[in-house]
Structures are given as structure tokens and as C-alpha cells.
Scaffold this motif. Structure first.
Motif, short mmCIF file in Angstrom:
data_model
loop_
_atom_site.label_atom_id
_atom_site.label_comp_id
_atom_site.label_asym_id
_atom_site.label_seq_id
_atom_site.Cartn_x
_atom_site.Cartn_y
_atom_site.Cartn_z
N THR A 98 -7.91 8.46 -30.45
CA THR A 98 -6.77 8.79 -29.75
C THR A 98 -7.68 9.19 -28.58
OG1 THR A 98 -5.86 11.25 -29.62
CG2 THR A 98 -4.34 9.18 -30.79
N THR A 99 -8.72 9.76 -28.13
CA THR A 99 -9.80 10.33 -27.47
C THR A 99 -10.57 9.46 -27.36
OG1 THR A 99 -10.78 11.95 -28.68
CG2 THR A 99 -9.44 12.85 -27.93
N LEU A 100 -10.64 8.84 -25.81
CA LEU A 100 -11.97 8.82 -25.04
C LEU A 100 -12.68 9.74 -24.64
CD1 LEU A 100 -9.63 6.57 -24.62
CD2 LEU A 100 -11.45 5.71 -22.58
N PRO A 101 -13.84 10.02 -25.66
CA PRO A 101 -14.87 11.30 -25.57
C PRO A 101 -15.41 11.47 -24.17
CG PRO A 101 -16.03 9.66 -26.38
CD PRO A 101 -14.91 9.45 -25.83
N PHE A 102 -15.08 13.05 -23.76
CA PHE A 102 -15.88 13.85 -22.64
C PHE A 102 -17.50 13.10 -22.98
CE2 PHE A 102 -18.28 16.84 -20.30
CZ PHE A 102 -17.23 16.75 -18.95
N LYS A 103 -18.05 12.97 -21.55
CA LYS A 103 -19.11 12.81 -21.35
C LYS A 103 -19.92 12.90 -19.89
CE LYS A 103 -22.83 9.48 -21.96
NZ LYS A 103 -23.60 10.13 -23.07
N ARG A 104 -20.90 13.39 -19.86
CA ARG A 104 -21.54 13.45 -18.44
C ARG A 104 -22.22 12.45 -18.28
NH1 ARG A 104 -23.70 19.09 -17.52
NH2 ARG A 104 -24.45 19.19 -19.93
N PHE A 105 -22.94 11.77 -17.05
CA PHE A 105 -23.30 10.64 -16.67
C PHE A 105 -23.99 11.15 -15.67
CE2 PHE A 105 -19.58 8.47 -18.97
CZ PHE A 105 -20.91 7.65 -19.93
N LYS A 106 -25.63 10.57 -15.36
CA LYS A 106 -26.69 11.64 -14.64
C LYS A 106 -25.67 10.03 -13.41
CE LYS A 106 -30.59 12.67 -17.10
NZ LYS A 106 -31.74 12.44 -17.17
N LEU A 107 -26.87 10.00 -11.99
CA LEU A 107 -25.78 9.98 -11.14
C LEU A 107 -26.60 7.81 -11.21
CD1 LEU A 107 -26.21 11.21 -8.08
CD2 LEU A 107 -24.33 11.15 -9.28
N THR A 108 -27.79 7.68 -12.62
CA THR A 108 -28.87 7.31 -12.44
C THR A 108 -28.02 5.85 -13.92
OG1 THR A 108 -30.15 7.70 -13.04
CG2 THR A 108 -30.22 7.56 -11.19
N GLY A 162 -10.55 10.77 -21.13
CA GLY A 162 -9.83 9.34 -21.31
C GLY A 162 -8.64 10.22 -22.75
N GLN A 163 -7.43 9.98 -22.81
CA GLN A 163 -6.61 9.78 -23.02
C GLN A 163 -5.26 9.86 -23.55
OE1 GLN A 163 -7.16 12.63 -25.89
NE2 GLN A 163 -5.48 12.22 -27.23
N PHE A 164 -4.65 9.13 -24.60
CA PHE A 164 -4.09 7.88 -25.40
C PHE A 164 -3.36 8.48 -25.74
CE2 PHE A 164 -2.28 4.75 -28.60
CZ PHE A 164 -1.15 4.83 -28.03
N PHE A 165 -1.72 8.88 -25.10
CA PHE A 165 -0.68 9.12 -25.37
C PHE A 165 0.49 8.68 -25.73
CE2 PHE A 165 -2.62 11.57 -21.50
CZ PHE A 165 -2.83 13.04 -22.27
N PRO A 166 0.77 8.72 -27.30
CA PRO A 166 1.04 6.91 -28.69
C PRO A 166 3.04 7.61 -27.75
CG PRO A 166 -0.69 8.53 -29.85
CD PRO A 166 -0.42 8.84 -28.16
N LYS A 167 3.35 9.19 -27.70
CA LYS A 167 4.48 9.38 -27.86
C LYS A 167 4.84 9.15 -26.38
CE LYS A 167 4.89 12.23 -31.55
NZ LYS A 167 4.96 14.08 -32.13
N GLN A 168 4.34 8.99 -25.33
CA GLN A 168 4.53 8.99 -23.78
C GLN A 168 4.06 7.46 -23.50
OE1 GLN A 168 2.86 12.61 -21.34
NE2 GLN A 168 3.08 13.61 -23.67
N GLU A 268 -3.50 5.57 -14.92
CA GLU A 268 -3.15 5.37 -16.11
C GLU A 268 -2.11 4.17 -16.50
OE1 GLU A 268 1.46 7.94 -16.24
OE2 GLU A 268 -0.14 9.06 -16.27
N LEU A 269 -2.15 4.36 -17.41
CA LEU A 269 -1.54 2.45 -17.54
C LEU A 269 0.31 3.03 -18.60
CD1 LEU A 269 -5.06 0.25 -19.17
CD2 LEU A 269 -3.45 0.50 -16.98
N ASN A 270 0.33 2.17 -18.31
CA ASN A 270 2.24 2.54 -19.34
C ASN A 270 1.44 1.07 -20.49
OD1 ASN A 270 4.48 1.93 -20.43
ND2 ASN A 270 5.42 0.31 -18.49
N THR A 271 1.66 1.62 -21.74
CA THR A 271 1.61 1.29 -22.94
C THR A 271 2.33 1.07 -23.71
OG1 THR A 271 1.36 3.82 -24.19
CG2 THR A 271 -1.08 2.98 -23.47
N ASN A 272 3.83 0.87 -23.16
CA ASN A 272 5.11 0.25 -23.56
C ASN A 272 5.12 -0.84 -22.92
OD1 ASN A 272 7.13 0.47 -25.63
ND2 ASN A 272 8.73 1.38 -23.84
#
Length: 289
Positions: A98-108, A162-168, A268-272
């Protein structure tokens, strides 16, 4: 010293809380700061991106930050999305994906961000799209990231999760930086110190407005806004004192109580949504009944 963390959600209350936390960092130097999560009963995992933007303000003052009293359910999801790995915790396997993992990106790191989208921005309840629309949607996300790398001057980089909230029935995808903000860019461009954060955000969202000289630009959000209007999703843009919200029911911009460090875009996408979407340019006579 200790700082209390309350519930953090993708709304004005959540961003006001983060902005207030950032304000407190301005007076600190070489402190040991305990972030006390005892009163935090819910932390939307996608908000790890703007939360980290706030943490950078503590790090700039050479402060040591330690989270304490985190509820087990919150700790678990923030270990699964790898955010707490930045603070010394181990990673947990996300078996539910359900997660889109946290990641730090350089400006390049545009290429690495593109790889991130390829790896994580699919399935998870995303409404059906034609190949053409899916490509354009991905390009729009890349434009948002690219805009942050070119305008933010965020020394700590860009923060994504990011995060997927299936119940919501929702999927939230968030890009944040700890830079100078949209307002400062527009003020420099117009040489006008009186432009507010809300005025700057509103201007940046109009057509092809951009602070880049002789280049097309804008925030890359037109297609995303058009899609979210049909999908009944939501768009948030938070930059310094400005909190902008767009949905199918309309749009608004309000002033935050405190100064949020940098800029955050939350989609925020409506997954329903069971509809299938396509670009008008992809339609042929055979598609018309």
C-alpha cells in the motif's frame, strides 16, 4: 527539549501543524529535540514528505531529532514506507503493497524519479487509463518534480512518497521540498514584495505562467486537474503561507497560520472510480456509437 506531534493528515489542520513545528525550529541551535508522538493517533503516510521538509529546518540548526512514544500502528506504516529509516529505525516489509516509499532525491535526480514512477506508480487502485493518458499523466508528475528541482533551491533535495488507503478509496502521491517557495519565485520575477503566497500560487496555476525566461512552464498540473475533476479526486498545493485546494466541487486558497518551509504538492486519486479514461486525441470514428 520536547515537541508534541498531533494527528497529521492531508488537510489544512495537518499542514498548519507542520508549519507551526517548523516555526519552532527557527530559534533552536545545537539542541536535542524529542518529537513526542503520544498525542498522535493518525499519521497519513504520504505526509512523511512534507514532515521531512520540516525536519530539515531542525537539521539546519545542527539539532538532533529523535521520535518518541510512537503508536505501534503508526510506527509500522512509517517503517514500511521507509520514512523512519531516515531516523534510525529498521525497514519493515510492506506485504500489502500500500505504500509508495519515502525517498529523497537530489535536484539532479530526474532519471531516478522517473524510475521511481515506473516502479511504484501503477496498480494500487489507480483508475483505468488508456496508454496515451497514462503516459501524459506520468509526464505531468515528472513536470511537477522538474519544477521543484529548477525553482525550489532546496538544499536538502526533493522528498517523495505516497500511500494507498483501500478503505477510504484513495491514493495520495506527495512531492515536497524545503526551498524558497512559490511566493519568493514570483516576487523575484515581478519585483513585487507585496504578492502573497495565495496570489503567487494562483498566478502559477494560470495557463503557461512561469518564472523561467523564454521557456514554456507552469506547474505541469493542467492535465492532472482536468483528470481529478472527472475522477472526483483532490489536489493540494501548500507553499509558505498558502494552502490551495482543488476538487470537483471547486477551488480555494487560504492562509496558513505559520510559514510552511518550501512547497508541497499532494495529488489524491479516487480509487473507487470504475470509469476508464482516455485522451480525446486517441478517439477514432470507431469509438463513437
Amino acid at each position: 527539549m520536547q515537541e508534541k506531534i498531533c494527528d497529521i493528515r492531508s488537510d489544512a489542520t495537518g499542514f498548519n501543524a507542520l508549519a507551526a513545528l517548523s516555526e519552532k525550529a527557527k530559534a533552536l541551535l545545537f539542541e536535542k529535540v524529542d518529537l513526542d508522538f503520544q498525542d498522535c493517533t493518525f499519521f497519513e503516510a504520504n505526509m512523511a514528505a512534507p514532515f521531512y521538509a520540516v525536519l530539515t529546518k531542525y537539521y539546519e540548526g545542527m539539532n538532533v531529532v529523535t521520535p518518541t512514544n510512537i503508536r505501534s500502528d503508526i510506527r509500522t506504516i512509517l517503517q514500511k514506507n521507509r520514512f523512519l529509516c531516515e531516523l534510525g529505525f529498521c525497514e519493515l516489509h510492506d506485504s500489502n503493497q500500500t505504500t509508495l516509499p519515502f525517498k529523497r532525491f537530489k535536484l539532479t535526480s530526474g532519471e531516478q524519479f522517473s524510475d521511481y514512477l515506473d516502479q511504484y506508480m501503477h496498480d494500487r487502485g489507480i483508475p483505468k487509463m488508456s496508454d496515451g493518458l497514462a503516459k501524459k499523466f506520468r509526464q505531468s508528475l515528472f513536470e511537477i518534480f522538474q519544477n521543484a528541482t529548477q525553482h525550489s533551491q532546496s538544499e536538502q533535495g526533493i522528498f517523495v512518497c505516497g500511500q494507498f488507503f483501500p478503505k477510504q478509496h484513495r491514493l495520495d502521491f506527495t512531492i515536497a521540498d524545503a526551498g524558497i517557495g512559490i511566493r519568493e519565485n514570483v516576487r523575484r520575477f515581478w519585483k513585487n514584495e507585496k504578492i502573497s503566497s495565495c496570489q503567487a500560487i494562483t498566478w502559477a496555476l494560470q495557463g503557461a505562467n512561469t518564472t523561467r525566461q523564454n521557456q514554456p512552464g507552469g506547474l505541469g498540473l493542467k492535465l492532472i486537474k482536468d483528470f481529478l475533476s472527472l475522477n472526483r479526486g483532490k489536489l493540494l498545493i501548500v507553499s509558505r503561507y498558502g494552502f490551495y485546494k482543488f476538487s470537483a466541487s471547486g477551488e480555494s486558497c487560504r492562509k496558513l497560520k505559520d510559514d510552511f518551509p518550501g512547497t508541497c504538492v499532494n495529488i489524491e486519486l479516487n480509487t473507487n472510480d470504475t470509469n476508464r479514461y482516455t485522451l480525446k486525441s486517441e478517439l477514432t470514428s470507431s469509438d463513437i456509437f
